[in-house]
Write a protein that holds these residues in place. Structure first.
Motif, PDB file in Angstrom:
ATOM      1  N   PRO A   1      42.033  39.167  62.020  1.00  0.00           N
ATOM      2  CA  PRO A   1      40.807  39.205  62.508  1.00  0.00           C
ATOM      3  C   PRO A   1      39.985  38.803  60.742  1.00  0.00           C
ATOM      4  CG  PRO A   1      41.007  41.281  61.487  1.00  0.00           C
ATOM      5  CD  PRO A   1      42.580  40.723  61.570  1.00  0.00           C
ATOM      6  N   VAL A   2      40.870  38.096  59.803  1.00  0.00           N
ATOM      7  CA  VAL A   2      40.924  37.722  58.258  1.00  0.00           C
ATOM      8  C   VAL A   2      41.161  36.904  57.982  1.00  0.00           C
ATOM      9  CG1 VAL A   2      39.168  39.488  57.683  1.00  0.00           C
ATOM     10  CG2 VAL A   2      41.472  39.587  57.541  1.00  0.00           C
TER      11      VAL A   2
ATOM     12  N   ARG B   1      36.477  34.044  60.992  1.00  0.00           N
ATOM     13  CA  ARG B   1      34.980  34.411  60.207  1.00  0.00           C
ATOM     14  C   ARG B   1      35.352  33.910  58.828  1.00  0.00           C
ATOM     15  NH1 ARG B   1      34.895  40.403  59.356  1.00  0.00           N
ATOM     16  NH2 ARG B   1      36.509  41.289  60.624  1.00  0.00           N
TER      17      ARG B   1
ATOM     18  N   GLY C   1      43.748  37.193  52.508  1.00  0.00           N
ATOM     19  CA  GLY C   1      44.534  37.466  51.229  1.00  0.00           C
ATOM     20  C   GLY C   1      46.106  37.758  52.074  1.00  0.00           C
TER      21      GLY C   1
ATOM     22  N   PHE D   1      53.237  45.489  52.614  1.00  0.00           N
ATOM     23  CA  PHE D   1      53.521  46.197  52.074  1.00  0.00           C
ATOM     24  C   PHE D   1      54.629  47.132  51.672  1.00  0.00           C
ATOM     25  CE2 PHE D   1      49.308  44.285  49.120  1.00  0.00           C
ATOM     26  CZ  PHE D   1      49.676  42.841  50.158  1.00  0.00           C
TER      27      PHE D   1
ATOM     28  N   LEU E   1      54.972  34.166  49.819  1.00  0.00           N
ATOM     29  CA  LEU E   1      53.658  33.830  49.268  1.00  0.00           C
ATOM     30  C   LEU E   1      53.933  32.923  48.108  1.00  0.00           C
ATOM     31  CD1 LEU E   1      51.032  33.077  50.444  1.00  0.00           C
ATOM     32  CD2 LEU E   1      49.994  35.362  49.184  1.00  0.00           C
TER      33      LEU E   1
ATOM     34  N   PHE F   1      39.680  35.287  49.668  1.00  0.00           N
ATOM     35  CA  PHE F   1      39.896  36.347  48.493  1.00  0.00           C
ATOM     36  C   PHE F   1      41.617  36.793  48.099  1.00  0.00           C
ATOM     37  CE2 PHE F   1      36.550  37.360  48.005  1.00  0.00           C
ATOM     38  CZ  PHE F   1      35.575  38.862  48.257  1.00  0.00           C
ATOM     39  N   GLY F   2      42.575  37.044  47.255  1.00  0.00           N
ATOM     40  CA  GLY F   2      43.683  37.203  46.671  1.00  0.00           C
ATOM     41  C   GLY F   2      44.232  36.062  47.331  1.00  0.00           C
TER      42      GLY F   2
ATOM     43  N   GLU G   1      42.985  42.232  44.414  1.00  0.00           N
ATOM     44  CA  GLU G   1      44.191  43.151  44.562  1.00  0.00           C
ATOM     45  C   GLU G   1      44.019  43.835  43.137  1.00  0.00           C
ATOM     46  OE1 GLU G   1      43.573  39.702  44.228  1.00  0.00           O
ATOM     47  OE2 GLU G   1      45.243  38.709  45.223  1.00  0.00           O
TER      48      GLU G   1
ATOM     49  N   LEU H   1      43.118  47.688  45.360  1.00  0.00           N
ATOM     50  CA  LEU H   1      44.653  47.389  45.029  1.00  0.00           C
ATOM     51  C   LEU H   1      45.508  48.476  44.509  1.00  0.00           C
ATOM     52  CD1 LEU H   1      45.154  45.378  48.486  1.00  0.00           C
ATOM     53  CD2 LEU H   1      43.640  47.457  48.691  1.00  0.00           C
TER      54      LEU H   1
ATOM     55  N   PRO I   1      47.176  39.374  41.179  1.00  0.00           N
ATOM     56  CA  PRO I   1      47.015  38.326  41.853  1.00  0.00           C
ATOM     57  C   PRO I   1      49.012  38.050  42.145  1.00  0.00           C
ATOM     58  CG  PRO I   1      45.424  37.878  40.916  1.00  0.00           C
ATOM     59  CD  PRO I   1      45.992  39.337  40.335  1.00  0.00           C
TER      60      PRO I   1
ATOM     61  N   ALA J   1      50.100  35.105  42.986  1.00  0.00           N
ATOM     62  CA  ALA J   1      51.275  34.297  43.628  1.00  0.00           C
ATOM     63  C   ALA J   1      50.606  32.822  42.688  1.00  0.00           C
ATOM     64  CB  ALA J   1      51.173  34.110  45.068  1.00  0.00           C
TER      65      ALA J   1
ATOM     66  N   PHE K   1      53.651  42.559  38.908  1.00  0.00           N
ATOM     67  CA  PHE K   1      52.899  43.262  40.320  1.00  0.00           C
ATOM     68  C   PHE K   1      54.182  43.745  41.053  1.00  0.00           C
ATOM     69  CE2 PHE K   1      50.855  41.463  44.096  1.00  0.00           C
ATOM     70  CZ  PHE K   1      52.266  41.702  45.349  1.00  0.00           C
TER      71      PHE K   1
ATOM     72  N   PHE L   1      42.122  51.846  50.705  1.00  0.00           N
ATOM     73  CA  PHE L   1      41.746  51.156  52.232  1.00  0.00           C
ATOM     74  C   PHE L   1      41.349  51.160  52.635  1.00  0.00           C
ATOM     75  CE2 PHE L   1      40.348  46.502  52.204  1.00  0.00           C
ATOM     76  CZ  PHE L   1      40.986  45.664  53.368  1.00  0.00           C
ATOM     77  N   PHE L   2      42.575  50.960  53.463  1.00  0.00           N
ATOM     78  CA  PHE L   2      43.148  51.709  55.116  1.00  0.00           C
ATOM     79  C   PHE L   2      42.043  52.765  55.479  1.00  0.00           C
ATOM     80  CE2 PHE L   2      45.384  47.765  56.010  1.00  0.00           C
ATOM     81  CZ  PHE L   2      45.849  47.550  55.020  1.00  0.00           C
TER      82      PHE L   2
ATOM     83  N   LYS M   1      27.528  51.615  58.286  1.00  0.00           N
ATOM     84  CA  LYS M   1      28.542  50.056  58.274  1.00  0.00           C
ATOM     85  C   LYS M   1      27.126  48.959  57.309  1.00  0.00           C
ATOM     86  CE  LYS M   1      31.946  47.098  58.494  1.00  0.00           C
ATOM     87  NZ  LYS M   1      33.047  46.755  58.613  1.00  0.00           N
TER      88      LYS M   1
HETATM   89  N1  T1G Z   1      45.520  42.383  55.120  1.00  0.00           N
HETATM   90  C1  T1G Z   1      45.522  43.248  56.513  1.00  0.00           C
HETATM   91  N2  T1G Z   1      44.689  43.380  56.801  1.00  0.00           N
HETATM   92  C2  T1G Z   1      43.517  44.023  56.386  1.00  0.00           C
HETATM   93  C3  T1G Z   1      43.321  42.915  55.444  1.00  0.00           C
HETATM   94  C4  T1G Z   1      44.431  42.421  54.328  1.00  0.00           C
HETATM   95  N3  T1G Z   1      44.526  41.803  53.256  1.00  0.00           N
HETATM   96  N4  T1G Z   1      41.665  42.282  54.493  1.00  0.00           N
HETATM   97  C5  T1G Z   1      41.297  42.997  56.386  1.00  0.00           C
HETATM   98  N5  T1G Z   1      41.945  43.539  56.618  1.00  0.00           N
HETATM   99  C6  T1G Z   1      41.717  44.510  58.246  1.00  0.00           C
HETATM  100  C7  T1G Z   1      40.585  45.552  58.221  1.00  0.00           C
HETATM  101  O1  T1G Z   1      41.636  46.931  57.550  1.00  0.00           O
HETATM  102  C8  T1G Z   1      39.996  45.403  59.377  1.00  0.00           C
HETATM  103  O2  T1G Z   1      41.196  46.282  59.993  1.00  0.00           O
HETATM  104  C9  T1G Z   1      39.777  44.114  60.145  1.00  0.00           C
HETATM  105  O3  T1G Z   1      40.763  43.281  58.981  1.00  0.00           O
HETATM  106  C10 T1G Z   1      38.559  44.117  59.522  1.00  0.00           C
HETATM  107  O4  T1G Z   1      38.794  44.434  57.706  1.00  0.00           O
HETATM  108  C11 T1G Z   1      49.384  38.333  46.522  1.00  0.00           C
HETATM  109  C12 T1G Z   1      49.280  40.507  47.057  1.00  0.00           C
HETATM  110  C13 T1G Z   1      37.959  40.287  53.669  1.00  0.00           C
HETATM  111  C14 T1G Z   1      36.072  41.147  52.509  1.00  0.00           C
HETATM  112  O5  T1G Z   1      42.011  42.769  48.926  1.00  0.00           O
HETATM  113  O6  T1G Z   1      38.219  43.285  51.018  1.00  0.00           O
HETATM  114  O7  T1G Z   1      46.383  39.006  48.711  1.00  0.00           O
HETATM  115  O8  T1G Z   1      40.303  48.669  60.982  1.00  0.00           O
HETATM  116  O9  T1G Z   1      36.444  45.825  57.816  1.00  0.00           O
HETATM  117  O10 T1G Z   1      34.208  44.483  56.380  1.00  0.00           O
HETATM  118  O11 T1G Z   1      48.133  37.631  45.218  1.00  0.00           O
HETATM  119  O12 T1G Z   1      38.688  42.936  54.928  1.00  0.00           O
HETATM  120  O13 T1G Z   1      39.374  46.012  62.335  1.00  0.00           O
HETATM  121  O14 T1G Z   1      41.546  47.065  62.345  1.00  0.00           O
HETATM  122  O15 T1G Z   1      36.881  45.246  55.990  1.00  0.00           O
HETATM  123  O16 T1G Z   1      34.701  41.648  57.005  1.00  0.00           O
HETATM  124  C15 T1G Z   1      44.033  40.962  49.164  1.00  0.00           C
HETATM  125  C16 T1G Z   1      40.517  42.535  51.164  1.00  0.00           C
HETATM  126  C17 T1G Z   1      44.978  41.714  49.307  1.00  0.00           C
HETATM  127  C18 T1G Z   1      41.426  42.233  50.417  1.00  0.00           C
HETATM  128  C19 T1G Z   1      36.160  41.697  55.200  1.00  0.00           C
HETATM  129  N6  T1G Z   1      43.247  40.917  49.591  1.00  0.00           N
HETATM  130  N7  T1G Z   1      39.906  42.717  52.670  1.00  0.00           N
HETATM  131  O17 T1G Z   1      35.222  42.853  55.697  1.00  0.00           O
HETATM  132  O18 T1G Z   1      36.227  44.003  57.642  1.00  0.00           O
HETATM  133  S1  T1G Z   1      46.449  42.286  48.714  1.00  0.00           S
HETATM  134  C20 T1G Z   1      41.949  41.825  49.550  1.00  0.00           C
HETATM  135  C21 T1G Z   1      38.078  42.497  52.304  1.00  0.00           C
HETATM  136  C22 T1G Z   1      46.951  40.420  48.443  1.00  0.00           C
HETATM  137  C23 T1G Z   1      48.745  37.696  46.942  1.00  0.00           C
HETATM  138  C24 T1G Z   1      47.844  39.889  46.815  1.00  0.00           C
HETATM  139  C25 T1G Z   1      37.523  42.770  53.980  1.00  0.00           C
HETATM  140  C26 T1G Z   1      36.908  41.136  53.712  1.00  0.00           C
HETATM  141  P1  T1G Z   1      40.680  47.101  61.576  1.00  0.00           P
HETATM  142  P2  T1G Z   1      36.654  45.233  57.325  1.00  0.00           P
HETATM  143  P3  T1G Z   1      34.817  43.073  56.729  1.00  0.00           P
END
Ligand code: T1G
Length: 675
Positions: A22-23, A57, A62, A68, A77, A100-101, A125, A128, A132, A134, A254, A270-271, A460
């Motif tokens: 989805p993302v 969308r 990220g 992880f 990455l 993001f991320g 990040e 969480l 970052p 990468a 990291f 988060f989950f 929501k």
């Molecule tokens: N990875 C896996 N699943 C993700 C995900 C992600 N990064 N982001 C969202 N999902 C899943 C979420 O669990 C849900 O699943 C569905 O997508 C919709 O999400 C190396 C280490 C983008 C603003 O922290 O902030 O990059 O429940 O309900 O309200 O540096 O999702 O449908 O099964 O939140 O529209 C950094 C986290 C990762 C962004 C969208 N990125 N996501 O919000 O939908 S670490 C983040 C969000 C990283 C690097 C590092 C939000 C969103 P399900 P949602 P939403």
């Protein structure tokens, strides 16, 4: 399995497209596909430049957090981002949604960035418990300066495309509906430009002042967290080291964070927050009841705050009071709250007017007949609530959802006075209702599935984190609060002081301890109001008008600025009670306070699960994070107990004579988990 990455040629521009709903998380398949496509573009002499964009969308939101903790899969990455940056042909990132991320890091590994105005960029990040990893901590200060890099990485809040443009993080804004075309045009503009700009080759100006002031300004916000300091250290490293050395430091930090308990806790939340919105025995696609107008009964603190949630989400509200004076006071408070938000720049004046225009204050209860959801927010008394629901049953339209904001009372008993118990539900908001994110949605025995699903979806929409609770006194949060309050009061009698107990809780990471919380909420809440009837310490305080911060005296004394100080009078009152109860005060250790005020909460949580009053242990964690300020880096009471070791928790409970919940004892002895 088909790759989530495909390519399309537009003359000598190669457009690389990710379709990974989805993302567009940067999972292994996406990374592999991107690597192959970039290599293809570089190798193909007929390609002059490349564009990376995403279907769906959002641009990459990220790294894939679900990967992880599992063995890493190549290409990692950081390697992929370095490969994009090293490309001999310019790569343009076409951004929409939330870059993001790791998604932001892919974008800044590209040579140019174009985004639609509604896009956001960020590196959350830190939320969480990470950073970052990468190259973001090294490229961001080189692209956008130290101050913004600190804001983005250590606080984790996103910025708009416009702010990113002003900061030099992106090069251009695209048309909201013409991103791909504008990105291809941009690629055609830059395909012959030399040298190709690379963030890692830029110098970053040292900015010691920015670092020092950022640390000072955010010390309180970062209290107890590990990740913010690591993000700051990485950005600071970028100002004094080569890119390669900075990257090495980033990688080391990291991995340190990734292996730590705090990140595991924050990823768990988060989950857990997203899992909480799912109702195990109700189909996810059940048709929802349309909610075009909400009715609120009571314009007091709660009724006003509840109404603001819906008005801010663009949902009209009919608010009912018994007296004009109370109605005017309530709507006046709502306007003042909005104006205070506008004064902080978090709302435009026209939004305040639009919200207030969508509010219909009335003294006529029958006006609620036009509402699709009616929320009662009056005095916490069962007879009053039954009377209101009886009246509601007679005037609410068929299919309207009838909700009570009760914090403790039995929803089934309330539903039973109506002919439509299937439409009755609890919506327990936390005060202040327009600020606190938690909403306990209380499912009655007869509450219909579509009613529950409708309220969860609406939560929501009004930006609440909703958790389904069963009918039990105090539902999830307040029921777990009770053993904590009971034991904290007993500990006072046995020799502890309010500040000692509060200090243990604040050091643990709570925003305040039990007695500071009592003073804030009001020591007189639930008091029988008879100053001659003194059965416990709270009665004694209430009888002397020590009602907490509002009377400048409660468990603590307060000055004009509400700064607390230990109270000699409270010490006397406690002493009097010890004498009256024949208790000789003794030394109370921190471990005993933890066992009796925190382990007992975990025990209550296990009982709530056993009784089916919460769907899952992680829901209980979500309640305590969003309803009571439990430190997110400890993951909530049930996650924390797991990380403490359930055997240790059971031993602590048994040491102080508490009966241990069977499920907790079983999980501890089997080395299992609370579900
Ligand atoms: N990875 C896996 N699943 C993700 C995900 C992600 N990064 N982001 C969202 N999902 C899943 C979420 O669990 C849900 O699943 C569905 O997508 C919709 O999400 C190396 C280490 C983008 C603003 O922290 O902030 O990059 O429940 O309900 O309200 O540096 O999702 O449908 O099964 O939140 O529209 C950094 C986290 C990762 C962004 C969208 N990125 N996501 O919000 O939908 S670490 C983040 C969000 C990283 C690097 C590092 C939000 C969103 P399900 P949602 P939403």
């Amino acid at each position: 399995m088909t790759s989530p990455i495909r390519t399309e040629r537009h003359d000598d521009i190669l457009v690389i497209i990710s379709d990974n709903p989805p993302v567009n998380a940067l999972g292994a398949a996406v990374r592999t596909g991107l690597e192959g496509a970039i290599k293809q573009g570089v190798a193909d002499a007929s390609i002059a430049a490349m564009v990376i964009r995403c279907d769906g969308r959002t641009f990459f939101a990220g790294a894939d957090i679900t990967e992880f903790g599992k063995p890493p899969v190549e290409p990692l990455l950081p390697t992929l981002v370095d490969m994009i940056e090293a490309s001999s042909k310019p790569v343009v990132a076409a951004i929409h949604g939330t870059a993001f991320g790791g998604g932001c890091e892919v974008a800044i590994g590209c040579h140019y960035r174009i985004a639609v105005p509604s896009a956001k960029l960020g590196t959350p990040e830190v939320k969480l418990g990470l950073l970052p990893g990468a190259g973001g901590t090294q490229r961001l200060p080189r692209l956008a300066g130290v101050a913004l890099a600190l804001e983005l990485t250590a606080k984790g809040d996103p910025i708009s495309a416009k702010k990113a443009l002003d900061a030099g993080l992106i090069d251009r804004l695209a048309g909201e509906d013409s991103l791909e075309a504008d990105a291809i045009a941009f690629a055609n503009e830059v395909k012959t430009k030399r040298p190709i700009p690379r963030a890692s080759e830029r110098e970053v100006a040292a900015d010691a002042d920015a670092v020092a002031s950022f640390k000072k300004d955010n010390a309180r916000r970062f209290r107890g967290f590990e990740a913010p300091a690591a993000n700051i250290a990485c950005v600071e490293k970028a100002t004094s080291s080569s890119f390669a050395d900075g990257i090495a430091f980033e990688r080391q930090e990291f991995m340190r964070l990734m292996m730590g308990v705090q990140s595991a806790a924050q990823r768990h939340i988060f989950f857990a927050e997203r899992q909480a919105s799912k109702i195990d025995d109700v189909p996810a696609d059940i048709p929802l009841r349309p909610i075009a107008r909400v009715g609120v009964i009571g314009a007091g603190t709660m009724g006003g705050g509840i109404s603001m949630n819906f008005l801010s989400a663009g949902i009209p509200v009919t608010i009912v009071e018994m007296q004009a004076e109370a109605l005017d006071r309530g709507t006046g408070t709502m306007r003042r709250n909005y104006e205070a938000t506008a004064a902080k720049g978090r709302m435009k004046p026209e939004q305040v007017e639009a919200a207030m225009a969508a509010l219909k204050p009335t003294l006529d209860f029958a006006d609620l007949a036009e509402c699709d959801l009616i929320i009662e927010a009056v005095y916490e008394n069962m007879d009053v609530k039954k009377e209101i629901f009886t009246k509601l049953d007679g005037i609410a339209k068929p299919g309207a959802i009838l909700a009570s904001n009760t914090s403790y009372l039995d929803i089934d008993e309330i539903a039973a006075v109506t002919a439509r118990p299937q439409d009755v539900v609890g919506m327990h908001f936390f005060s202040p209702a327009n600020v606190m994110k938690l909403l306990e949605v209380v499912r009655g025995e007869k509450t219909a599935g579509d009613v529950l699903a409708t309220v969860m979806a609406l939560a929501k929409k009004i930006r609440k984190v909703a958790v389904v609770a069963g009918v039990t006194y105090g539902f999830i949060g307040n029921r777990m609060l009770m053993p904590r309050q009971v034991e904290a009061t007993k500990l006072l009698l046995e020799g502890a002081t309010p500040e000692q107990i509060d200090r243990v809780h604040v050091a643990f990471g709570m925003p305040m301890g039990p007695f500071q919380m009592a003073d804030l909420a009001g020591v007189d809440i639930g008091w029988h109001r008879d100053p001659t009837r003194i059965e416990n310490i709270r009665d004694a305080l209430a009888a002397e008008n020590r009602w907490g911060q509002k009377t400048k005296a409660g468990f603590y004394d307060y000055d004009e600025k509400r700064t607390p100080s230990n109270s000699a009078r409270v010490a006397e009152i406690i002493d009097d009670f010890r004498k009256r109860e024949g208790v000789t005060p003794r030394e109370i250790t921190e471990d005993e306070i933890v066992a009796r005020t925190l382990y007992t909460m975990v025990n209550e949580g296990a009982l709530i699960l056993e009784e089916g009053k919460a769907q899952r242990a992680s829901d209980i964690d979500v309640v305590w994070i969003y309803g009571y300020g439990w430190p997110v880096y400890r993951g909530g009471p049930m996650f924390w107990a797991q990380s403490e070791g359930l055997a240790k928790v059971v031993a602590g409970l048994e040491q102080y004579g508490f009966p241990v919940a069977r499920s907790l004892k079983d999980a501890a002895s089997s080395g299992g988990r609370l579900k």
